[in-house]
Structure formats: structure tokens, C-alpha cells
Design a protein around this motif. Sequence first.
Motif, mmCIF file in Angstrom:
data_model
loop_
_atom_site.group_PDB
_atom_site.id
_atom_site.type_symbol
_atom_site.label_atom_id
_atom_site.label_comp_id
_atom_site.label_asym_id
_atom_site.label_seq_id
_atom_site.Cartn_x
_atom_site.Cartn_y
_atom_site.Cartn_z
ATOM 1 N N ALA A 159 81.755 -34.984 -90.532
ATOM 2 C CA ALA A 159 82.353 -35.140 -89.200
ATOM 3 C C ALA A 159 82.096 -36.537 -88.639
ATOM 4 N N GLY A 160 80.880 -37.035 -88.848
ATOM 5 C CA GLY A 160 80.525 -38.343 -88.303
ATOM 6 C C GLY A 160 81.279 -39.481 -88.971
ATOM 7 N N VAL A 161 81.341 -39.424 -90.301
ATOM 8 C CA VAL A 161 82.022 -40.501 -91.039
ATOM 9 C C VAL A 161 83.512 -40.521 -90.693
ATOM 10 N N PHE A 162 84.154 -39.353 -90.744
ATOM 11 C CA PHE A 162 85.576 -39.315 -90.403
ATOM 12 C C PHE A 162 85.803 -39.658 -88.933
ATOM 13 N N GLY A 163 84.879 -39.231 -88.082
ATOM 14 C CA GLY A 163 85.003 -39.570 -86.661
ATOM 15 C C GLY A 163 85.009 -41.066 -86.449
ATOM 16 N N ALA A 164 84.111 -41.767 -87.158
ATOM 17 C CA ALA A 164 84.028 -43.233 -87.017
ATOM 18 C C ALA A 164 85.306 -43.902 -87.520
ATOM 19 N N PHE A 165 85.806 -43.444 -88.686
ATOM 20 C CA PHE A 165 87.037 -44.035 -89.230
ATOM 21 C C PHE A 165 88.242 -43.734 -88.344
ATOM 22 N N LEU A 166 88.306 -42.494 -87.859
ATOM 23 C CA LEU A 166 89.426 -42.121 -86.991
ATOM 24 C C LEU A 166 89.418 -42.960 -85.719
ATOM 25 N N TYR A 167 88.216 -43.126 -85.159
ATOM 26 C CA TYR A 167 88.118 -43.886 -83.915
ATOM 27 C C TYR A 167 88.492 -45.352 -84.133
ATOM 28 N N SER A 168 88.149 -45.883 -85.320
ATOM 29 C CA SER A 168 88.466 -47.297 -85.564
ATOM 30 C C SER A 168 89.970 -47.500 -85.737
ATOM 31 N N ARG A 169 90.687 -46.463 -86.223
ATOM 32 C CA ARG A 169 92.133 -46.598 -86.449
ATOM 33 C C ARG A 169 92.970 -46.127 -85.276
ATOM 34 N N ALA A 170 92.506 -45.125 -84.573
ATOM 35 C CA ALA A 170 93.266 -44.602 -83.437
ATOM 36 C C ALA A 170 92.293 -44.153 -82.353
ATOM 37 N N PRO A 171 91.757 -45.086 -81.589
ATOM 38 C CA PRO A 171 90.740 -44.727 -80.591
ATOM 39 C C PRO A 171 91.297 -43.856 -79.463
ATOM 40 N N VAL A 172 90.438 -42.985 -78.974
ATOM 41 C CA VAL A 172 90.784 -42.167 -77.804
ATOM 42 C C VAL A 172 90.476 -43.001 -76.565
ATOM 43 N N ARG A 173 91.530 -43.354 -75.847
ATOM 44 C CA ARG A 173 91.347 -44.193 -74.659
ATOM 45 C C ARG A 173 92.134 -43.617 -73.504
ATOM 46 N N GLY A 174 91.821 -44.068 -72.315
ATOM 47 C CA GLY A 174 92.586 -43.659 -71.144
ATOM 48 C C GLY A 174 91.689 -43.113 -70.044
ATOM 49 N N GLY A 175 92.320 -42.768 -68.940
ATOM 50 C CA GLY A 175 91.562 -42.287 -67.793
ATOM 51 C C GLY A 175 91.055 -43.442 -66.961
ATOM 52 N N PRO A 176 90.341 -43.120 -65.904
ATOM 53 C CA PRO A 176 89.843 -44.185 -65.021
ATOM 54 C C PRO A 176 88.833 -45.081 -65.731
ATOM 55 N N GLN A 177 88.767 -46.328 -65.299
ATOM 56 C CA GLN A 177 87.796 -47.265 -65.871
ATOM 57 C C GLN A 177 86.408 -47.015 -65.278
ATOM 58 N N VAL A 178 85.433 -47.054 -66.132
ATOM 59 C CA VAL A 178 84.045 -46.873 -65.695
ATOM 60 C C VAL A 178 83.346 -48.219 -65.855
ATOM 61 N N VAL A 179 82.775 -48.701 -64.765
ATOM 62 C CA VAL A 179 82.087 -49.989 -64.812
ATOM 63 C C VAL A 179 80.659 -49.774 -65.306
ATOM 64 N N LEU A 180 80.354 -50.363 -66.468
ATOM 65 C CA LEU A 180 79.005 -50.227 -67.016
ATOM 66 C C LEU A 180 78.068 -51.293 -66.471
ATOM 67 N N MET A 181 78.647 -52.477 -66.215
ATOM 68 C CA MET A 181 77.831 -53.582 -65.715
ATOM 69 C C MET A 181 78.732 -54.505 -64.903
ATOM 70 N N GLY A 182 78.294 -54.882 -63.747
ATOM 71 C CA GLY A 182 79.096 -55.746 -62.906
ATOM 72 C C GLY A 182 79.189 -57.155 -63.465
ATOM 73 N N ALA A 183 80.303 -57.847 -63.108
ATOM 74 C CA ALA A 183 80.464 -59.236 -63.565
ATOM 75 C C ALA A 183 79.491 -60.128 -62.827
ATOM 76 N N ASN A 184 78.977 -61.172 -63.544
ATOM 77 C CA ASN A 184 78.062 -62.121 -62.890
ATOM 78 C C ASN A 184 78.826 -63.070 -61.976
#
Lengths: 117, 188
Positions: B163-188
Motif C-alpha cells: 500500500a505504501g509503495v503504490f501510494g507513493a507512486f500514485l501520488y507522484s503521478r496523480a496527486p490528490v489536491r484541492g480544497g482550501p489552502q492551509v498555511v503551514l508557515m507565514g511568509a517572511n
Amino acid sequence: MSAPDPGPAPPPELPSGPGAAAILSAGFGCLVFGLLAFAGDASPAIKQAFILWKPSGPLSGVSSLAIVAWLFAWFILALLWARREINLAWVTAVSLAMLAAGLLLTFPPFMDLLQGK
Amino acid sequence: MEISYRELITVLHGMGFGALFMLAFSGAIGVIYATAVAGGRWPSSSPHIRMFRFYLISMSALAWLTVLSGTYLVYPWYRAKPPPGATDLAGFPQKLLMSSPHTAGWHSLGMEWKEHVSWFTPIAMTMVAYVFIHYGPQLARQRALRNVVLAFTAVAFLSTGVAGVFGAFLYSRAPVRGGPQVVLMGAN
């Protein structure tokens, strides 16, 4: 001169029944999962019937039914074998066979092979 | 520094729960093996038993969190259907992969296998945790029980690895994206 203190007595040996019930039901759960996954892949009607929650599709039904089957089998076996000594050799063999069959049935090329695709 | 909500949940599913679970495997296999070599002398004290019980229950909980978050949070985003006539499939990973014969196998083999086989892990690890908690030190003398527990633990490791190996390959080829943006760190 008194004899040295032997310390607390070891607890009585637990029967193998509860462990056997857990192991056999886990193997059964994996086999049921594989069978349901295969059935959904082979039959569009069954695949449709497995859709319990539309966003996750048939996987919602396959996983839910397999989990219910596993827990039900565990509950029944645990009741029946709570105080019994069970031959672990056959429990091990059957559990591992069910686990292997379940694994094979989830492997898409094997599913295709069984369906003659 | 921003990340979309769907990416954040996908990373939590794969790297938070799944990878942490994989990291914990070596410890579990080590202690199960230790019961075999130590025989009746294992474990040495009750704090060790309590710690290992907690360890296995945590592994079991992580396995459940991984499959439940995958099946009910990430997978619906992965298999989302694009509107009719859509040409940009970036937000629809399954359709994006299936749109090309060069990438269709990542879905038909990778995701089809991953979505099913990963469910074997929580079933197996729940059983393993139960057997260890129920039998405790007596497992050291129950060779047959211990061996089958080791076999199920190994299969759980294999399932999670697939599951992990295929998950990594799948994500690299077709990432799951979308929804609101979450700010992890503010710009300096």
C-alpha cells in the motif's frame, strides 16, 4: 534452617481456545475480504450492491461486510472455545491458507486470471 | 508556505499514520522474536509487558486510522468524477491516470490492489495485539501461537508495504489536491 522462598506460583496455563478463535477468525476475515473484492470485480451487479457510501464506492461495502464477518466469526468462536484446548496445528494451517487465498484474491492479475480476462 | 487541505490529509494518511506504522514494525517483530529466543524467561518484568501491550495497541490503532482515513477521506477525492467535457483532469487523479495507457496500470494494478490489501493490516494487527495481551508471558511457551502471530505480523508488514509503495507512486503521478489552502508557515 528453612527452605528458600520459591516466590509466587506461576499463573495457570491459559487454554489455547481464545487465541485459536482470534487467529482463525482473522484468517476468515481476510478470506471474506478477498472473496468480496473478487465478487465485486467479477460482477457489475454485485459491485453496485457493495456501494454503501457513494464517495468510496464498492470499497465501502466490501470493507464493511468483511469486518462484520470477521468480528462475528471471532465472537462466535470465542464463545465456543473460551475454555477449550484447541489443536493449534490445524488452526494455524487453515488460518494461513485462508490468509494466502485472501491475499491472492485481492491481487488484480490473479482476479483477471480467474475470470479468464 | 501553503498546502491544500486534501494534500494535508493525504500526507497525514500516508506519512502520519502509514509510515509511523511501518516504523513501528521492526520493534514489534523484534519483541515477538525475543519471546522465541528467551523462552520461559521472557519478559523480565511487568513494566516491559505493559509497554509492549501499549505498543501493540498503538500499532493497531495506527493501522485502523490509516485504512479508515484512506478509504473514507482520501479515496473519495482520488475517484472523484470530472464534469462532462472536462479536459483538465488535474483534480481527478483516477481519471487522469486512466486517460493514458502509459499510466492506466497505476490505477488498475496499483490502486486496485492497494485499496483492498491494506485492509488486511488492521485485521492482522488487532489479532496480534489481542493474542499478546491475552497470553502475555505465557506466549513464550506457546510456540505454535507465537509462530502464527509472527506470520500474520509479516503479512501485515507486506500489505502495508504494498500500500505504501503504490501510494507513493500514485501520488507522484496523480496527486490528490484541492480544497482550501492551509498555511503551514507565514511568509517572511
